[in-house]
Design a protein around this motif. Structure first.
Motif: not given
Length: 328
Positions: A145-158, A165-173
């Motif tokens: 679930e966390k992996i998917l949320n990270g991927e979705l966060g990356q997709m949402d911010r394309r 930077v905090d949003q980036y760190l949240e996504n890669i976490s």
């Protein structure tokens, strides 16, 4: 199957990693031959098996030393990782991974989707057969679930020029570091270590994973395509803004923005200009500094691991230094 050359320096890990690969191969039994071939190609694609290695090493911290179980859990984690790679390549429309055609590029998206799905099935079959409790199944489910949320966060911010930077760190976490955290947690937990100790190990894995992804993103601005096994600056063209670019934007936004606003119409010359500006505005250097901070956190915690497992602690320190220094 041959192991990556990195493991020549870890002779005590080699046998278990070889068994991990064998178990992965033996777990693949499909009537559909195109999907089976695609799955086997990914299993044989020459990955470093870093996550299984951390799982195997951390599994030594506990009173219950069932090495057959440890190998099975290592195989399940690598299958989970491989499944996410296949699906990532579909979403990213990537043609190369590790300097080889992706499963989607070679067999098409349909086969690739089924291959990734089947690896998820294999992962949970191994967990069901070998995990000592539902706790490991819960951890794997939550990690997915966390992996998917990270991927979705990356997709949402394309193409999002306001990304922080905090949003980036949240996504890669989520998308990268969570699987390292899982690898460092399941091992001790299934070996009978306490929940408290397992959580401390999870934090080590999280810091390793964050540093690992930052360094991977730095490579896009410091090496050529052959060295990193994929086209350089492909993420930028797809609107995925990683740490070196985000840090460079803090100083050179006015110069970088016109190129980034072109989005998928960015030319090779535009990409080269972005590459130069990220270097000029210290994006790479500052990203290195941040990766070093996370690496140091992980190493500090590794050095505090139980003294009665000094050999394992030393291997963990050596491996972490090696991969986060990107020494081949």
């Amino acid at each position: 199957m041959k192991l990556h050359p990195i493991w020549q320096e870890y002779p005590d890990l080699q046998p278990e990693l070889a068994k991990t690969l064998d178990l992965m191969e033996n777990s693949v039994k499909l009537k559909n031959k195109p999907v089976e071939i695609a799955v086997m190609e990914m299993v044989h694609a020459g990955g470093k098996l870093l996550r299984p290695a951390y799982q195997l090493l951390f599994s030594r911290f506990g009173p219950d030393q069932d090495r057959e179980k440890a190998v099975a859990l290592a195989a399940s984690i690598e299958m989970l990782h491989t499944a996410t790679l296949i699906h990532d390549d579909i979403v990213d429309e990537a043609d190369l991974r590790r300097n080889l055609p992706t499963i989607a590029a070679r067999f098409g998206n349909d086969v690739a989707v089924y291959a990734g799905d089947y690896l998820f099935v294999c992962c949970f079959k191994l967990l069901a057969d070998y995990a000592g409790s539902l706790r490991s199944l819960q951890l794997n489910s939550r990690s997915m679930e966390k992996i998917l949320n990270g991927e979705l966060g990356q997709m949402d911010r394309r193409y999002d020029l306001t990304m922080t930077v905090d949003q980036y760190l949240e996504n890669i976490s989520g998308k990268t570091a969570e699987l390292f955290a899982l690898s460092c947690t399941v091992g001790p937990l299934e070996s009978g270590a306490s929940e408290k100790f397992a959580k401390e190990c999870a934090q080590i894995g999280l810091n390793i994973g964050i540093a690992f992804q930052i360094i991977d993103d730095i490579l896009d601005y410091s090496q050529d395509a052959t060295a990193i096994g994929k086209p350089v600056l492909e993420d930028v063209r797809q609107g995925v803004y990683s740490l070196p670019l985000l840090l460079a934007l803090e100083k050179g936004r006015s110069e970088l923005t016109p190129f980034l606003q072109k989005k998928d119409a960015m030319t090779t010359a535009d990409s080269q200009a972005v590459y130069r500006l990220v270097q000029q505005y210290d994006g790479v250097a500052r990203a290195h500094q941040m990766a070093t901070r996370y690496t140091d956190k992980a190493l500090k915690a590794i050095r505090k691991l139980p003294a009665d497992a000094a050999d394992t602690r030393g291997e963990l320190e050596q491996l972490t230094l090696r991969i986060l220094g990107r020494k081949n």
